[in-house]
Design a protein around this motif. Structure first.
Motif, PDB file in Angstrom:
ATOM      1  N   LEU A  10       0.853  -1.182   0.033  1.00 41.83           N
ATOM      2  CA  LEU A  10       0.131   0.104  -0.010  1.00 41.83           C
ATOM      3  C   LEU A  10       0.971   1.133   0.068  1.00 41.83           C
ATOM      4  N   ASP A  11       2.216   0.922   0.181  1.00 40.50           N
ATOM      5  CA  ASP A  11       2.911   2.362  -0.051  1.00 40.50           C
ATOM      6  C   ASP A  11       3.522   2.670  -1.575  1.00 40.50           C
ATOM      7  N   GLU A  12       3.083   1.563  -2.178  1.00 37.55           N
ATOM      8  CA  GLU A  12       3.442   1.881  -3.552  1.00 37.55           C
ATOM      9  C   GLU A  12       2.130   1.775  -4.654  1.00 37.55           C
ATOM     10  N   THR A  13       1.118   1.176  -4.192  1.00 33.79           N
ATOM     11  CA  THR A  13      -0.201   0.788  -4.755  1.00 33.79           C
ATOM     12  C   THR A  13      -1.316   1.778  -4.287  1.00 33.79           C
ATOM     13  N   VAL A  14      -1.913   2.387  -5.102  1.00 35.78           N
ATOM     14  CA  VAL A  14      -3.419   2.922  -4.783  1.00 35.78           C
ATOM     15  C   VAL A  14      -4.508   2.055  -4.986  1.00 35.78           C
ATOM     16  N   VAL A  15      -5.339   1.922  -3.915  1.00 40.03           N
ATOM     17  CA  VAL A  15      -6.495   1.044  -4.079  1.00 40.03           C
ATOM     18  C   VAL A  15      -7.880   1.885  -3.878  1.00 40.03           C
ATOM     19  N   LYS A  16      -8.561   1.829  -4.917  1.00 37.30           N
ATOM     20  CA  LYS A  16      -9.800   1.965  -4.851  1.00 37.30           C
ATOM     21  C   LYS A  16     -11.111   1.131  -4.972  1.00 37.30           C
ATOM     22  N   GLN A  17     -12.196   1.506  -4.192  1.00 35.19           N
ATOM     23  CA  GLN A  17     -13.167   0.477  -4.192  1.00 35.19           C
ATOM     24  C   GLN A  17     -14.210   0.896  -5.339  1.00 35.19           C
ATOM     25  N   VAL A  18     -14.485  -0.116  -6.038  1.00 35.07           N
ATOM     26  CA  VAL A  18     -15.264   0.241  -7.089  1.00 35.07           C
ATOM     27  C   VAL A  18     -16.050  -0.805  -7.182  1.00 35.07           C
ATOM     28  N   PHE A  19     -17.414  -1.057  -7.864  1.00 32.28           N
ATOM     29  CA  PHE A  19     -18.396  -2.094  -8.370  1.00 32.28           C
ATOM     30  C   PHE A  19     -18.750  -2.714  -6.950  1.00 32.28           C
ATOM     31  N   PRO A  20     -19.485  -2.397  -6.344  1.00 38.30           N
ATOM     32  CA  PRO A  20     -20.149  -2.847  -5.056  1.00 38.30           C
ATOM     33  C   PRO A  20     -20.879  -3.988  -5.577  1.00 38.30           C
ATOM     34  N   SER A  21     -20.947  -5.101  -5.097  1.00 33.24           N
ATOM     35  CA  SER A  21     -21.723  -6.354  -5.382  1.00 33.24           C
ATOM     36  C   SER A  21     -21.870  -7.048  -4.119  1.00 33.24           C
ATOM     37  N   THR A  22     -23.044  -7.611  -4.128  1.00 32.30           N
ATOM     38  CA  THR A  22     -23.562  -8.736  -3.252  1.00 32.30           C
ATOM     39  C   THR A  22     -23.194 -10.010  -3.844  1.00 32.30           C
ATOM     40  N   MET A  23     -22.966 -10.780  -3.041  1.00 28.93           N
ATOM     41  CA  MET A  23     -22.696 -12.366  -3.158  1.00 28.93           C
ATOM     42  C   MET A  23     -23.777 -13.228  -3.450  1.00 28.93           C
ATOM     43  N   LYS A  66     -30.840 -20.226 -11.098  1.00 26.01           N
ATOM     44  CA  LYS A  66     -31.247 -19.524 -10.245  1.00 26.01           C
ATOM     45  C   LYS A  66     -30.297 -18.797  -9.233  1.00 26.01           C
ATOM     46  N   ALA A  67     -30.332 -17.405  -8.734  1.00 28.68           N
ATOM     47  CA  ALA A  67     -29.670 -16.932  -8.182  1.00 28.68           C
ATOM     48  C   ALA A  67     -30.299 -16.681  -6.565  1.00 28.68           C
ATOM     49  N   ILE A  68     -29.611 -17.274  -5.654  1.00 35.32           N
ATOM     50  CA  ILE A  68     -30.371 -17.133  -4.125  1.00 35.32           C
ATOM     51  C   ILE A  68     -29.379 -16.235  -3.231  1.00 35.32           C
ATOM     52  N   ASN A  69     -30.137 -15.294  -2.719  1.00 34.67           N
ATOM     53  CA  ASN A  69     -29.439 -14.396  -1.931  1.00 34.67           C
ATOM     54  C   ASN A  69     -28.675 -15.066  -0.459  1.00 34.67           C
ATOM     55  N   LEU A  70     -27.447 -14.734  -0.163  1.00 38.97           N
ATOM     56  CA  LEU A  70     -26.907 -15.500   1.027  1.00 38.97           C
ATOM     57  C   LEU A  70     -26.639 -14.243   1.948  1.00 38.97           C
ATOM     58  N   LYS A  71     -27.346 -14.894   3.255  1.00 38.34           N
ATOM     59  CA  LYS A  71     -27.372 -14.231   4.522  1.00 38.34           C
ATOM     60  C   LYS A  71     -25.868 -14.012   5.017  1.00 38.34           C
ATOM     61  N   ASP A  72     -25.510 -12.881   5.481  1.00 40.45           N
ATOM     62  CA  ASP A  72     -24.116 -12.537   6.024  1.00 40.45           C
ATOM     63  C   ASP A  72     -22.921 -13.223   5.419  1.00 40.45           C
ATOM     64  N   PHE A  73     -23.230 -12.989   3.969  1.00 39.38           N
ATOM     65  CA  PHE A  73     -22.098 -13.550   3.151  1.00 39.38           C
ATOM     66  C   PHE A  73     -21.353 -12.279   2.219  1.00 39.38           C
ATOM     67  N   ASP A  74     -20.641 -11.299   2.817  1.00 34.85           N
ATOM     68  CA  ASP A  74     -20.541 -10.187   1.761  1.00 34.85           C
ATOM     69  C   ASP A  74     -18.711  -9.892   1.818  1.00 34.85           C
ATOM     70  N   LEU A 121     -10.378 -19.035  -0.799  1.00 35.17           N
ATOM     71  CA  LEU A 121     -11.647 -19.253  -0.720  1.00 35.17           C
ATOM     72  C   LEU A 121     -12.159 -19.873   0.670  1.00 35.17           C
ATOM     73  N   LYS A 122     -11.209 -20.755   0.914  1.00 36.68           N
ATOM     74  CA  LYS A 122     -11.699 -21.538   2.067  1.00 36.68           C
ATOM     75  C   LYS A 122     -11.651 -20.730   3.507  1.00 36.68           C
ATOM     76  N   GLN A 123     -10.685 -19.792   3.378  1.00 39.61           N
ATOM     77  CA  GLN A 123     -10.770 -18.922   4.505  1.00 39.61           C
ATOM     78  C   GLN A 123     -12.061 -17.950   4.741  1.00 39.61           C
ATOM     79  N   PHE A 124     -12.241 -17.559   3.578  1.00 38.19           N
ATOM     80  CA  PHE A 124     -13.602 -16.782   3.644  1.00 38.19           C
ATOM     81  C   PHE A 124     -14.806 -17.377   3.833  1.00 38.19           C
ATOM     82  N   THR A 125     -14.934 -18.698   3.278  1.00 40.16           N
ATOM     83  CA  THR A 125     -16.174 -19.658   3.688  1.00 40.16           C
ATOM     84  C   THR A 125     -16.161 -19.906   4.933  1.00 40.16           C
ATOM     85  N   MET A 126     -14.993 -20.406   5.499  1.00 41.86           N
ATOM     86  CA  MET A 126     -15.105 -20.731   6.996  1.00 41.86           C
ATOM     87  C   MET A 126     -15.503 -19.408   8.059  1.00 41.86           C
TER      88      MET A 126
END
Length: 295
Positions: free
Chosen positions: A155-168, A258-266, A209-214
């Motif tokens: 982060l000392d060398e790279t600028v990070v900008k949040q874009v494209f909010p998206s629910t999973m 079909k797309a199903i909404n996931l609770k508390d999964f962001d 992915l495993k860290q996130f799902t756990m």
């Protein structure tokens, strides 16, 4: 003193002959002689000893010749770097993206080209780890990537900008038992086969992915890999498993999925990144157009 006269002088010394030097510069011998005489007159010193067979440097000529070589080298380097900069900036903007981000980048590229039709926008898809590698190597001006990507850059060398909010979302074949739900919690997925787009390393790795799902309360043991977004959706449609998909992709699903909404999964917002050292002036303009587009 004009730079071209220095090049005439260097040619005479190199060839030790006025005629050959004149031929190199497409002029007659007498014209070359006048150019060298003009240099000597301007300096008030004799630089060359002339005879019928060859041309030799005087002590003053030796000093002048060595400095002339350096000046010509610096001049040529100045011209090269100036032309190189003019070609690269601001005429080209190189953008990279991963599996998902192309869906919204297309809209932003279209808006950008409408404002700056003379700027070439080069857009290409890479693995998420290659996006970071090419960004850091200066091969890409901007990369659009996963929410996990900032952990893999400085982060000392790279600028990070949040874009494209998206629910999973979870996508399933409409005949799948959990297709009856519009919203589900994590515990219903533990017996499912998850189709992933995991890569060997980096922000899209199986480990991430495993860290996130756990962390979200999932403990999925059965996972199979797809090599593209299109194949992932096709595998879900074929009933081979279920998959996570950001909302920016939902409109591209086939009728049998079909797309199903996931609770508390962001996982958070997608990000855009660029190097602080990159001076391309169109990076920030492009990102202003991309910033927090609606999904």
């Amino acid at each position: 003193m004009e730079i071209r006269r220095l090049s005439y002088f260097v040619s005479v010394v190199k060839h030790k002959n006025f005629t050959k030097a004149a031929q190199e510069h497409h002029m007659v011998q007498t014209a070359m002689s006048r150019q060298i005489a003009a240099i000597e007159e301007e300096l008030g010193v004799v630089l060359l000893k002339r005879n019928n067979r060859t041309v030799l440097l005087t002590p003053a000529g030796e000093v002048f010749y060595s400095r002339a070589l350096k000046i010509i080298e610096l001049y040529n380097e100045m011209i090269f770097q100036t032309q190189k900069t003019a070609k690269l900036h601001p005429k080209v903007l190189e953008i990279g993206f991963g599996h998902y981000e192309h869906i919204l980048i297309a809209q932003v590229v279209s808006e950008f080209k409408a404002l700056y039709p003379d700027i070439d926008v080069l857009v290409a898809k890479y693995s998420y780890i290659d996006l970071i590698t090419y960004l850091q190597a200066g091969k890409l001006d901007i990369v659009f990537s996963l929410p996990f990507s900032p952990a893999f850059v400085s982060l000392d060398e790279t600028v990070v900008k949040q874009v494209f909010p998206s629910t999973m979302y979870l996508i399933v074949n409409k005949k799948h038992p959990i297709a009856q739900f519009d919203t589900i919690s994590a515990d219903l997925l533990n017996e499912c086969t998850l189709i992933t787009l995991s890569e060997d390393s980096g922000p899209c790795s199986l480990e991430i992915l495993k860290q996130f799902t756990m962390a979200a309360g999932l403990n999925i043991n059965n996972m199979i890999n797809a090599n593209s977004l299109e194949s992932q959706i096709l595998m879900v449609e074929s009933g081979l498993g279920v998959a996570f998909l950001p909302s920016i992709c939902i409109k591209h699903l086939t009728p049998n999925v079909k797309a199903i909404n996931l609770k508390d999964f962001d996982p958070g917002n997608f990000v855009a990144m660029y190097q602080k050292s990159n001076e391309n002036p169109f990076i920030k303009i492009f990102l202003q157009l991309a910033s927090l587009k609606e999904s």
